[in-house]
Design a protein around this motif. Structure first.
Motif, PDB file in Angstrom:
ATOM      1  N   VAL A 152      -8.059  -1.278  -0.154  1.00  0.00           N
ATOM      2  CA  VAL A 152      -7.024  -1.359   0.889  1.00  0.00           C
ATOM      3  C   VAL A 152      -7.611  -1.937   2.162  1.00  0.00           C
ATOM      4  CG1 VAL A 152      -5.569   0.018   2.441  1.00  0.00           C
ATOM      5  CG2 VAL A 152      -5.559   0.471  -0.024  1.00  0.00           C
ATOM      6  N   ILE A 178       0.870  -1.174   0.000  1.00  0.00           N
ATOM      7  CA  ILE A 178       0.000   0.000   0.000  1.00  0.00           C
ATOM      8  C   ILE A 178       0.906   1.222   0.000  1.00  0.00           C
ATOM      9  CG2 ILE A 178      -1.847   1.230   1.191  1.00  0.00           C
ATOM     10  CD1 ILE A 178      -2.465  -1.759   0.261  1.00  0.00           C
ATOM     11  N   LEU A 228       3.085  -1.321   4.181  1.00  0.00           N
ATOM     12  CA  LEU A 228       2.462  -0.012   4.006  1.00  0.00           C
ATOM     13  C   LEU A 228       3.560   1.024   3.883  1.00  0.00           C
ATOM     14  CD1 LEU A 228       0.405  -1.409   6.486  1.00  0.00           C
ATOM     15  CD2 LEU A 228      -0.878   0.431   5.457  1.00  0.00           C
TER      16      LEU A 228
END
Length: 190
Positions: free
Chosen positions: A132, A6, A144
């Motif tokens: 997400v 992410i 992340l």
């Protein structure tokens, strides 16, 4: 096996909504307003990240947003984003808007798991916040990468929402981007 990463921008209080101010959110536009000259370092970071990634994974709205802004651009970063494989998760979309994209329909968890297992590199997820949240909920996120902007907005859609359980993370990197942006990297703990 690939790694789902992410990669997103957020305010200090976790708001991800309307960074460029084009969605009409009353607090939108924070990306340019509080990024300033630090956006040069941000661009270098993002370009490097894209050059080292294998693919993009997006939701339908993010596919539309990026396609409208990137399809006509050129340069190292744009050329890489436009040429890399993209996978768009959607139950309603028949054809993706951004070039070089495949629509993943059906069960998002099984489709994403299959993509992850068939890949060998980083699969970046830009924006796509509903996606997400689903990926986090089902333990499919490996890392992340958060660029934190120096502003507290106090309202707006946040990156994280309710989960059915805790999501354990380990801080694996921190650095400044310019004078005001923080780049934080977390790995999921399994």
């Amino acid at each position: 096996m690939g790694k789902i990463v992410i990669s997103t921008n957020m305010s200090l209080d976790g708001v991800i909504q309307d960074p460029d101010g084009q969605e009409g959110f009353r607090l939108g536009g924070w990306f340019g307003e509080f990024g300033g000259k630090d956006l040069e370092a941000w661009t270098r970071l993002e370009t490097n990240e894209a050059m080292n990634a294998q693919a993009l994974l997006l939701g339908r709205r993010s596919d539309e947003w990026f396609a409208s802004r990137w399809n006509g651009r050129t340069g190292e970063w744009a050329d890489r984003l436009n040429s890399m494989p993209k996978y768009v998760v959607s139950s309603t979309l028949e054809e993706a808007k951004w070039n070089n994209a495949t629509v993943l329909s059906g069960d998002v968890i099984s489709q994403t798991s299959k993509l992850k297992h068939e890949s060998t590199g980083d699969i970046l997820v830009y924006a796509s916040y509903q996606l997400v949240r689903t990926l986090l909920e089902h333990d499919l996120v490996d890392e992340l990468r958060l660029v934190v902007f120096p502003v507290v907005l106090g309202a707006g859609e946040r990156l994280f929402s309710e989960t059915s359980d805790k999501v354990a993370l380990r801080l694996s990197g921190t650095r400044s981007l310019g004078d005001g942006l923080a780049f934080l990297t977390y790995e999921t703990v399994r």
